[in-house]
Design a protein around this motif. Structure first.
Motif, PDB file in Angstrom:
ATOM      1  N   ALA A  19       0.829  -1.205   0.000  1.00 39.55           N
ATOM      2  CA  ALA A  19       0.000   0.000   0.000  1.00 39.55           C
ATOM      3  C   ALA A  19       0.861   1.252   0.000  1.00 39.55           C
ATOM      4  CB  ALA A  19      -0.921  -0.014   1.212  1.00 39.55           C
ATOM      5  N   ARG A  20       1.947   1.225   0.751  1.00 40.07           N
ATOM      6  CA  ARG A  20       2.850   2.377   0.767  1.00 40.07           C
ATOM      7  C   ARG A  20       3.580   2.524  -0.560  1.00 40.07           C
ATOM      8  NH1 ARG A  20       5.007   1.072   6.886  1.00 40.07           N
ATOM      9  NH2 ARG A  20       3.521   2.437   8.010  1.00 40.07           N
ATOM     10  N   ALA A  21       3.905   1.381  -1.170  1.00 38.45           N
ATOM     11  CA  ALA A  21       4.599   1.436  -2.458  1.00 38.45           C
ATOM     12  C   ALA A  21       3.710   1.995  -3.562  1.00 38.45           C
ATOM     13  CB  ALA A  21       5.088   0.047  -2.834  1.00 38.45           C
ATOM     14  N   LYS A  22       2.397   1.852  -3.393  1.00 39.26           N
ATOM     15  CA  LYS A  22       1.471   2.405  -4.382  1.00 39.26           C
ATOM     16  C   LYS A  22       1.353   3.919  -4.300  1.00 39.26           C
ATOM     17  CE  LYS A  22      -1.553  -1.633  -4.822  1.00 39.26           C
ATOM     18  NZ  LYS A  22      -2.931  -2.155  -4.636  1.00 39.26           N
ATOM     19  N   GLY A  23       1.952   4.504  -3.282  1.00 36.55           N
ATOM     20  CA  GLY A  23       1.913   5.949  -3.134  1.00 36.55           C
ATOM     21  C   GLY A  23       0.797   6.467  -2.263  1.00 36.55           C
ATOM     22  N   LEU A  24       0.115   5.560  -1.524  1.00 33.24           N
ATOM     23  CA  LEU A  24      -0.948   6.010  -0.623  1.00 33.24           C
ATOM     24  C   LEU A  24      -0.354   6.815   0.532  1.00 33.24           C
ATOM     25  CD1 LEU A  24      -3.168   2.794  -0.368  1.00 33.24           C
ATOM     26  CD2 LEU A  24      -3.537   4.789  -1.813  1.00 33.24           C
ATOM     27  N   SER A  25      -1.118   7.783   0.998  1.00 31.42           N
ATOM     28  CA  SER A  25      -0.656   8.565   2.141  1.00 31.42           C
ATOM     29  C   SER A  25      -0.627   7.694   3.394  1.00 31.42           C
ATOM     30  CB  SER A  25      -1.570   9.770   2.367  1.00 31.42           C
ATOM     31  OG  SER A  25      -2.879   9.342   2.719  1.00 31.42           O
ATOM     32  N   GLU A  26       0.152   8.130   4.381  1.00 25.82           N
ATOM     33  CA  GLU A  26       0.262   7.356   5.615  1.00 25.82           C
ATOM     34  C   GLU A  26      -1.086   7.261   6.327  1.00 25.82           C
ATOM     35  OE1 GLU A  26       2.467   4.989   8.247  1.00 25.82           O
ATOM     36  OE2 GLU A  26       2.862   5.746   6.224  1.00 25.82           O
ATOM     37  N   GLN A  27      -1.889   8.306   6.218  1.00 26.26           N
ATOM     38  CA  GLN A  27      -3.218   8.280   6.843  1.00 26.26           C
ATOM     39  C   GLN A  27      -4.105   7.221   6.197  1.00 26.26           C
ATOM     40  OE1 GLN A  27      -5.251  12.036   6.711  1.00 26.26           O
ATOM     41  NE2 GLN A  27      -6.996  11.318   7.911  1.00 26.26           N
ATOM     42  N   GLN A  28      -4.057   7.109   4.867  1.00 26.60           N
ATOM     43  CA  GLN A  28      -4.841   6.098   4.166  1.00 26.60           C
ATOM     44  C   GLN A  28      -4.360   4.698   4.500  1.00 26.60           C
ATOM     45  OE1 GLN A  28      -4.247   7.626   0.131  1.00 26.60           O
ATOM     46  NE2 GLN A  28      -6.435   8.120   0.002  1.00 26.60           N
ATOM     47  N   VAL A  29      -3.054   4.537   4.601  1.00 24.18           N
ATOM     48  CA  VAL A  29      -2.494   3.226   4.930  1.00 24.18           C
ATOM     49  C   VAL A  29      -2.953   2.779   6.313  1.00 24.18           C
ATOM     50  CG1 VAL A  29      -0.361   1.959   5.408  1.00 24.18           C
ATOM     51  CG2 VAL A  29      -0.489   3.486   3.436  1.00 24.18           C
TER      52      VAL A  29
END
Length: 303
Positions: free
Chosen positions: A204-214
């Motif tokens: 999820a982080r590698a996809k570029g999602l923000s930390e809040q979304q993760v």
């Protein structure tokens, strides 16, 4: 579901047998409480015959069980009031207290647990850990009077005891909810820390999602699954723990009714209260287990 419901029968029977035996083995006689020790032998025997206490214990137990199978909890020895009526008057108050405490525990414990996990190793994590340990170590019979002294006596914000207004539920619910929040804080922290190291979180982080979304959409959703079981177990514990809290705050629930009946050696009322609390505990745990299996398909094939 049917299989699990059938497993409740031995538990209920065990609770019924133990409660009946323990009550009759405890020193004290309801006849002495009602008539006094100076009563004549004839009056004592007449009252025992009226209450059915002159029969053998096994016969009393069989009669009580037969009445229960027909939904009859019996009549109070002291007030001659139908016990079902007493339970209908007090059980909603106990459930209100337990649900309020549960809401307080979740609203405090889950956010603190998430914050503690995100700040693992920092001073915030240390402070939250110390807070949860301190609160978990506070028994209700100590925490309740302390909250009463601060918020009711010194500050005058809340009623000391009773059920006169909606604000009366705050202090007893807070007494129970703080202990629950300490447990939920530690469980949320541990569960979230385990999830944060999973492969799908890195994806999820590698996809570029923000930390809040993760955190909110992926990590927290998975981390809260084990808490369903904990919340269910603690809900049952809140019902049992309400015995002390209701007595401290003069809350007219099943717990206070239980304490009063024990003091008066009112066997039918005591047995009914213990049975209702035990049934509530077991049914809530079974419902929680079924809910967890519905939320997590991986557990549906397990026995």
């Amino acid at each position: 579901m049917i299989k699990r419901l059938l497993t409740l029968l031995p538990v209920v029977l065990g609770v019924l047998c133990l409660t009946f035996l323990l009550l009759h083995l405890v020193p004290g006689d309801p006849v002495d409480v009602m008539l006094g020790e100076s009563a004549s032998v004839a009056d004592r025997e007449a009252l025992k015959a009226e209450l059915g206490l002159n029969q053998p214990m096994w016969q009393q137990f069989l009669q009580y069980t037969a009445h229960l199978l027909h939904g009859d909890f019996g009549v109070s020895i002291h007030t001659h009031t139908d016990i079902s009526t007493l339970l209908l008057q007090t059980y909603p108050a106990t459930m209100l207290l337990a649900v309020s405490a549960l809401c307080i525990g979740i609203s405090i414990g889950v956010p603190l647990g998430v914050w503690s996990a995100l700040k693992a190793g920092h001073w915030q994590d240390v402070m939250i850990t110390l807070f949860s340990i301190r609160v978990a170590a506070m028994p209700a019979f100590w925490l309740g009077p302390l909250l009463m002294l601060v918020f009711a006596v010194w500050l005058g914000w809340l009623p000391v005891s009773g059920m006169e207004s909606a604000a009366s539920v705050v202090l007893p619910a807070l007494t129970l909810g703080l202990g629950l929040s300490a447990i939920l804080t530690r469980m949320t922290r541990t569960s979230l820390l385990e999830v944060l190291h999973e492969d799908y979180i890195r994806t999820a982080r590698a996809k570029g999602l923000s930390e809040q979304q993760v955190i909110l959409k992926h990590a927290l959703r998975a981390a809260l699954l084990p808490l369903v079981t904990i919340v269910g177990l603690q809900m049952g514990s809140l019902l049992a723990g309400a015995v002390i809290t209701e007595t401290i705050f003069g809350w007219n629930g099943v717990g206070r009714l239980l304490v009063d009946s024990i003091e008066k050696r009112d066997y039918p009322v005591t047995q009914a209260c213990v049975l209702v609390i035990a049934l509530s505990y077991v049914l809530i745990n079974q419902g929680t287990d079924l809910a967890y299996r519905w939320l997590d398909p991986r557990t549906r094939g397990q026995a």
